[in-house]
Structures are given as structure tokens and as C-alpha cells.
Design a protein around this motif. Structure first.
Motif, PDB file in Angstrom:
ATOM      1  N   ASP A 198       0.864  -1.168   0.000  1.00 50.69           N
ATOM      2  CA  ASP A 198       0.000   0.000   0.000  1.00 50.69           C
ATOM      3  C   ASP A 198       0.909   1.228   0.000  1.00 50.69           C
ATOM      4  O   ASP A 198       1.343   1.698   1.051  1.00 50.69           O
ATOM      5  N   LEU A 199       1.208   1.736  -1.191  1.00 49.63           N
ATOM      6  CA  LEU A 199       2.158   2.834  -1.322  1.00 49.63           C
ATOM      7  C   LEU A 199       1.640   4.114  -0.670  1.00 49.63           C
ATOM      8  O   LEU A 199       2.428   4.920  -0.163  1.00 49.63           O
ATOM      9  N   GLU A 200       0.327   4.302  -0.666  1.00 51.11           N
ATOM     10  CA  GLU A 200      -0.244   5.488  -0.027  1.00 51.11           C
ATOM     11  C   GLU A 200      -0.039   5.433   1.487  1.00 51.11           C
ATOM     12  O   GLU A 200       0.285   6.447   2.114  1.00 51.11           O
ATOM     13  N   PHE A 201      -0.215   4.236   2.082  1.00 54.15           N
ATOM     14  CA  PHE A 201       0.020   4.088   3.517  1.00 54.15           C
ATOM     15  C   PHE A 201       1.485   4.370   3.846  1.00 54.15           C
ATOM     16  O   PHE A 201       1.790   5.074   4.820  1.00 54.15           O
ATOM     17  N   SER A 205       3.529   6.274   2.209  1.00 54.27           N
ATOM     18  CA  SER A 205       3.724   7.721   2.071  1.00 54.27           C
ATOM     19  C   SER A 205       3.228   8.469   3.300  1.00 54.27           C
ATOM     20  O   SER A 205       3.876   9.409   3.773  1.00 54.27           O
ATOM     21  N   GLN A 206       2.074   8.060   3.824  1.00 52.65           N
ATOM     22  CA  GLN A 206       1.524   8.719   5.011  1.00 52.65           C
ATOM     23  C   GLN A 206       2.429   8.499   6.226  1.00 52.65           C
ATOM     24  O   GLN A 206       2.624   9.413   7.043  1.00 52.65           O
ATOM     25  N   LYS A 263       5.356  10.802   5.894  1.00 52.00           N
ATOM     26  CA  LYS A 263       4.989  12.189   6.190  1.00 52.00           C
ATOM     27  C   LYS A 263       4.906  12.429   7.686  1.00 52.00           C
ATOM     28  O   LYS A 263       5.179  13.536   8.162  1.00 52.00           O
ATOM     29  N   GLU A 311       9.757  11.908  -0.393  1.00 53.45           N
ATOM     30  CA  GLU A 311       9.161  11.093  -1.448  1.00 53.45           C
ATOM     31  C   GLU A 311      10.147   9.990  -1.805  1.00 53.45           C
ATOM     32  O   GLU A 311      11.295  10.245  -2.138  1.00 53.45           O
ATOM     33  N   GLN A 354       2.136  -3.558   7.449  1.00 53.12           N
ATOM     34  CA  GLN A 354       1.108  -4.094   6.561  1.00 53.12           C
ATOM     35  C   GLN A 354       1.044  -5.619   6.657  1.00 53.12           C
ATOM     36  O   GLN A 354      -0.041  -6.204   6.704  1.00 53.12           O
TER      37      GLN A 354
END
Length: 365
Positions: free
Chosen positions: A36-39, A41-42, A45, A63, A143
């Protein structure tokens, strides 16, 4: 070398704070794992600088670029390599530190370890920025663990002299974890975060810094994970946690407080719950006995020291003149490391638990 960790889920870190890039090589991610690349990234951040007035004004988006081991949305089973390029460096801020080491920082110890060839820009390889790679590897581990019913939560137990309550097992739900993740100062009790923010801003105005304690809890780890002595869960977690810059202490369960108890008070008496699972009424041992999980939540607290880079004048030595001197640190620094360290501690924990989980699968086939 010191930048490697793991037996089954193996990571190797590289890079410097102001170098071209930093990154990690991960070996042991099961082939076919969907990321889950969005997870990820979060999670990155949450650690990144510049998110709020409570952190350093250095802005890095963190990034990541995956270079190998990932194809069509899934891992290939071969080593997974990732880099993050540095963008917002101001290396001139560190020129004085070559001759005037910062008190409380690794300038002097690193100078001796690497014969003066260490990169001092942004603290080089000693920088907390290197933990970006731990977060990346840990986000993947999270994950995989979540798919096995294992959750990891963390909150600020104390900041300077401001304290809040301990975790209880019911706090560790995905909903509560998501809520904590959305907070700059992840706390459980109303009003505590504001008190902490006020203390941080006061320290910043005084050109000083603060430390604190983070509590971590892991649920869903079945009994029987881990080994006695040198590869105990406590040993492995402690080894990893002390790899995070600024960590100066760790205690499991009741920790040092257990020394003030009697045996009857300290022992975690057991019972069968309504589902037939064996639990204990207390968790003074932090879910680990004999280096092996008991099935109770694994809990520990981590002491984070105040940021050593402060603008207030400090006494140091001048390596060129061979005399005592005064240092006023320039540059952009966090008045407190604790808020950004939380995700690092969570992810560092996830790396260890996944490594131990994979190890347990070997002898439980």
C-alpha cells in the motif's frame, strides 16, 4: 557493520543527512506482497520535518523511489531497494562543528570513531534523518503484521514534566491508532496535548529543547514467539530501539517499578477468558516472560532525550586551538524530537516483530 538488522526480515541502511540521498535495502519481504504505497507515504509524512511549528522548519517531502524488488504492484521476493533524495540542505550551517563539537551530540564520538572523516553536515549518518529508511521498512512490516491480526500503537506518555495515563489493551484498535496518527502530539487524555505544546513553544523561545517518554503497545502477538537469552523479544526490541537516535532508555511492562513490588504483586496471575484464551489480570511483565511472548499485549516505554542541537550558548572545546570555547549552534532544529520519533519507534518495533514472527514460522511448520 552497524547499519544492518534482522535475521529473516533484513534491512541495511545507507546515506547521510545532507548527502545526495539516503535509503534502505530490504531482504526477506515475501514474494507477491501487495504494498500500500499510499500508507507508506503517510507514514513517511508523519516523520518528515516541516509539518508544524513544533518541528524544524527544514522542509523535506520524503518522497521515496523504489529501485528494485517491486513489479506490477507486488514484491518480487528479491531485495527491495529504496532511496529518498535530499532536497532542502543548508550545509553551511554546520561548518563550525568541524572544530567545535556539540555537547550531547555525536560530533566528538563520531570524530574519534571515523578518524575525523565523518560527514558533519546535518550530523551525517548520525542524523535522525536516517530513520526515514526505518519508517519505510517498518511501514511494509506493519502491513504484513496487520494481515496477521497484529497492531502497533504509540502515544506520548510524558513530555518534560507533563504526564498522561498508560495504554490499556482496549486502546489498541485500528480506529484509535488512526486517530493517534492524525495528531501532531498523539495523546490519550483531553487537554494534555495543549499543555505539551505550550511547554515546547516556551523551550523554543528560550533557545532550548525538551525530551519525553513514548509508550508502545503491540496486540495480536500469539504466545510462544521469541527465544530465551540472546534472541529474546526484549533483546531484539531493545537492540533496534537503541538504534534510533536520541533514545536513552527502555523499560518493559512495569519496568523499573517492578523492583518496588513483592513477588505476589509482580506476578501476572492467569485466567481463562470467555473465548477460552489464557490471559492475565495484570501485565507487569509487558507480555514477555523468558524472552517469549505470553499472548498479552507487549508494552514498553522509551525515553527520548532533549534535542542536543540548541541555540543557547554552551561550553565546548575548540579542536583547532586546543582550548575551551563557546558554541552557539546555527541552523534549523527541532525543539523536541518526541513527536516525530513516535512513527520511527512504531516502525522499528514492526521490523522486530515481523522478524521474530517469520522466525517462529520456521519451527512451527
Amino acid at each position: 557493520m552497524g547499519a544492518n538488522f534482522g535475521k529473516n526480515y533484513r534491512i541495511s541502511l545507507f546515506g547521510e543527512s545532507h548527502g545526495t540521498a539516503l535509503g534502505v535495502n530490504i531482504d526477506g519481504v515475501p514474494a507477491g506482497t501487495e504494498l500500500d504505497l499510499e500508507f507508506i507515504s503517510q507514514e513517511m509524512k508523519r516523520r518528515a520535518p516541516g509539518r508544524s511549528k513544533l518541528t524544524t522548519p527544514r522542509v523535506e517531502k520524503d518522497e521515496f523511489e523504489i529501485l528494485s524488488g517491486f513489479f506490477d504492484g507486488r514484491t518480487t521476493g528479491t531485495p527491495l531497494a529504496m532511496i529518498v533524495r535530499n532536497r532542502d540542505q543548508r550545509s553551511k550551517d554546520y561548518s563550525e562543528l568541524r572544530r567545535k563539537p556539540r555537547p550531547g551530540h555525536a560530533d566528538w564520538s563520531g570524530f574519534n570513531r571515523y578518524d575525523g572523516f565523518n560527514d558533519i553536515r546535518g550530523s551525517g549518518h548520525f542524523s535522525g534523518r536516517i530513520t526515514t529508511s526505518i519508517v519505510f521498512a517498518g511501514a511494509i512490516a506493519k502491513q504484513i503484521l496487520k494481515s496477521q491480526g497484529i497492531l502497533i500503537g504509540a502515544h506520548i506518555k510524558s513530555l518534560y514534566d507533563i504526564e498522561e495515563r498508560d495504554f490499556v489493551e482496549s486502546d489498541i484498535t485500528q480506529e484509535n491508532i488512526d486517530k493517534l496518527h492524525g495528531m501532531i502530539l498523539p495523546t490519550l487524555e483531553d487537554g494534555i496535548a495543549q499543555k505539551m505544546e505550550n511547554a515546547i513553544m516556551k523551550a523554543r523561545e528560550e533557545e532550548n529543547s525538551l525530551g519525553g517518554i513514548v509508550e508502545v503497545m503491540i496486540t495480536g502477538v500469539k504466545p510462544g514467539i521469541g527465544d530465551p537469552f540472546f534472541e529474546s523479544i526484549e533483546s531484539e526490541i531493545s537492540r533496534m530501539i537503541f538504534s534510533v537516535p536520541a533514545v536513552k532508555g527502555i523499560e518493559f511492562g512495569a519496568g523499573f517499578g517492578i523492583a518496588k513490588m513483592t513477588g505476589y504483586e509482580a506476578n501476572d496471575e492467569m485466567y481463562f477468558d470467555e473465548n477460552g484464551n489464557i490471559k492475565s489480570y495484570t501485565n507487569n511483565n509487558g507480555g514477555i516472560v523468558g524472552g517469549i511472548s505470553t499472548g498479552m499485549p507487549i508494552s514498553f516505554k522509551v525515553a527520548i532525550k532533549p534535542t542536543p542541537s540548541i541555540s543557547k550558548a554552551q561550553k565546548t572545546v575548540n579542536l583547532e586551538t586546543k582550548k575551551s570555547d563557546i558554541l552557539e549552534v546555527k541552523g534549523r532544529h527541532d525543539p523536541v524530537i518526541v513527536p516525530r520519533a513516535i512513527v520511527v519507534l512504531e516502525c522499528a518495533t514492526a521490523i522486530v516483530i515481523l522478524d521474530r514472527f517469520l522466525e517462529a514460522k520456521k519451527y512451527r511448520l
